[in-house]
Design a protein around this motif. Sequence first.
Motif, PDB file in Angstrom:
ATOM      1  N   ASN A 180     -47.418  14.990  -6.152  1.00  0.00           N
ATOM      2  CA  ASN A 180     -48.510  15.587  -5.393  1.00  0.00           C
ATOM      3  C   ASN A 180     -48.789  14.883  -4.069  1.00  0.00           C
ATOM      4  N   GLU A 237     -46.619  16.956  -2.041  1.00  0.00           N
ATOM      5  CA  GLU A 237     -47.222  18.284  -1.886  1.00  0.00           C
ATOM      6  C   GLU A 237     -48.357  18.252  -0.862  1.00  0.00           C
ATOM      7  N   THR A 254     -51.894  22.967  -6.560  1.00  0.00           N
ATOM      8  CA  THR A 254     -51.242  22.057  -7.510  1.00  0.00           C
ATOM      9  C   THR A 254     -51.748  22.177  -8.937  1.00  0.00           C
TER      10      THR A 254
END
Length: 413
Positions: A56, A59, A311
């Motif tokens: 993440n 991301e 996410t």
Amino acid sequence: MATRLKAAATVVAVGAMVAACGGGPQSGGGKISGDAIKLGVITDLSGVYSELAGENAAEAVRMAVDDFKARHSDDAVTQNIEVSQADHQNKPEIANTAAREMYDRDGVDAIFDVPTSSAALAIATVAGQQKKMYFNIGAATTELTGAQCNAYTYHYAYDTYMLAHGTGTTVTEQGAKNWYIIYPDYAFGQDMNKSFTEAIEGAGGKVGVADPTPFPNDNFSTFMTKAPGLNPKPDVLGVMQAGGDLVNVVKQYNEFGLKDKGVGLAVGLMFDTDIASIGVESLAGTLYTTAWFWNMDAKSREWADKFKERTGKRPTFDHAANYSAATQYLEAVQRAGTDDADAVREELDGTEFEDFFARNGKFRAEDHRVVHDSYLVKVKEPDQVKEDFDFTEMVKTIPADEAFREPTGCDMG
């Protein structure tokens, strides 16, 4: 120019100001190497820091790229922006190799994240040698802005001084004068021990014993049995571990009943992912210092909601800072009209900015410490938690000019 840009209150406003100054690149002839801006994320994808950073973190950088391209549209210096990622496995030699491959083979312009201070220092060395940009987000050692600083490395989110002079000072002033510290035996832990000892002694306390522990580690029983038998008995156990190691320490602290034996708990570094793993019941009332938390105000929550939509999870401050740093880098490229590292550095150094993550932010030119407000917080009581990851209660804001140390020991050459 000491200050290049005083941004408005949001990242979007940063883009608006750039557009108001001329709508796109201001210099450099639009020169983008390889006809693409390439960003690399080197992180822990599988180990103790994979939840607080990990996939993440990459991301978050991709989110920043998407928002930059949407914000500037046809006026963007380029719409061709790529993001790659690598797992450093918390090993500096692997981090070194990954950075060299990204810079040399893949043509990456800037690297982000890198939890684990030993890995971060390795990548900073490569960045200085290659004259390529590196934005450290996940590592805390002050060496990145001290003796091992360089002109191409920026330390963005937090550091051990910030953590220690928030938590260590406050807990000592509240009466915990005798400390027993355990710290992971690598660059981060060693720096945390040093910074916390300085803060504790500055507040009138004393560290009776400081023990290094293996990293990573899942068995801290030796230190748990040792703590209550020390003379003098410590008022508090100062835990300098992070991520999965922190989870193991706190669980064993509770299993060995140290609180009932009169030894309190102080945590050097904690993320919401840690609280979720340990359980709010075990941490309620614990003070700690943080760079940001997702629901501290409406602006933070708005971005956190977008992150969760993308996410499925709430962000840690590592994720938020990666987005913020990638955005500031891309906006600097936009202003410079080139991804040439020296031109981008010229745009960044001295820049003041503000976004959902960094309040009163500034790229300090002297040592490349990015200063901003930080926060002394505490873990909520279980009955105060209203939704998932609603763990954190604000105690006080530590202003940017107090949160971080003055430039110390950095020679940019």
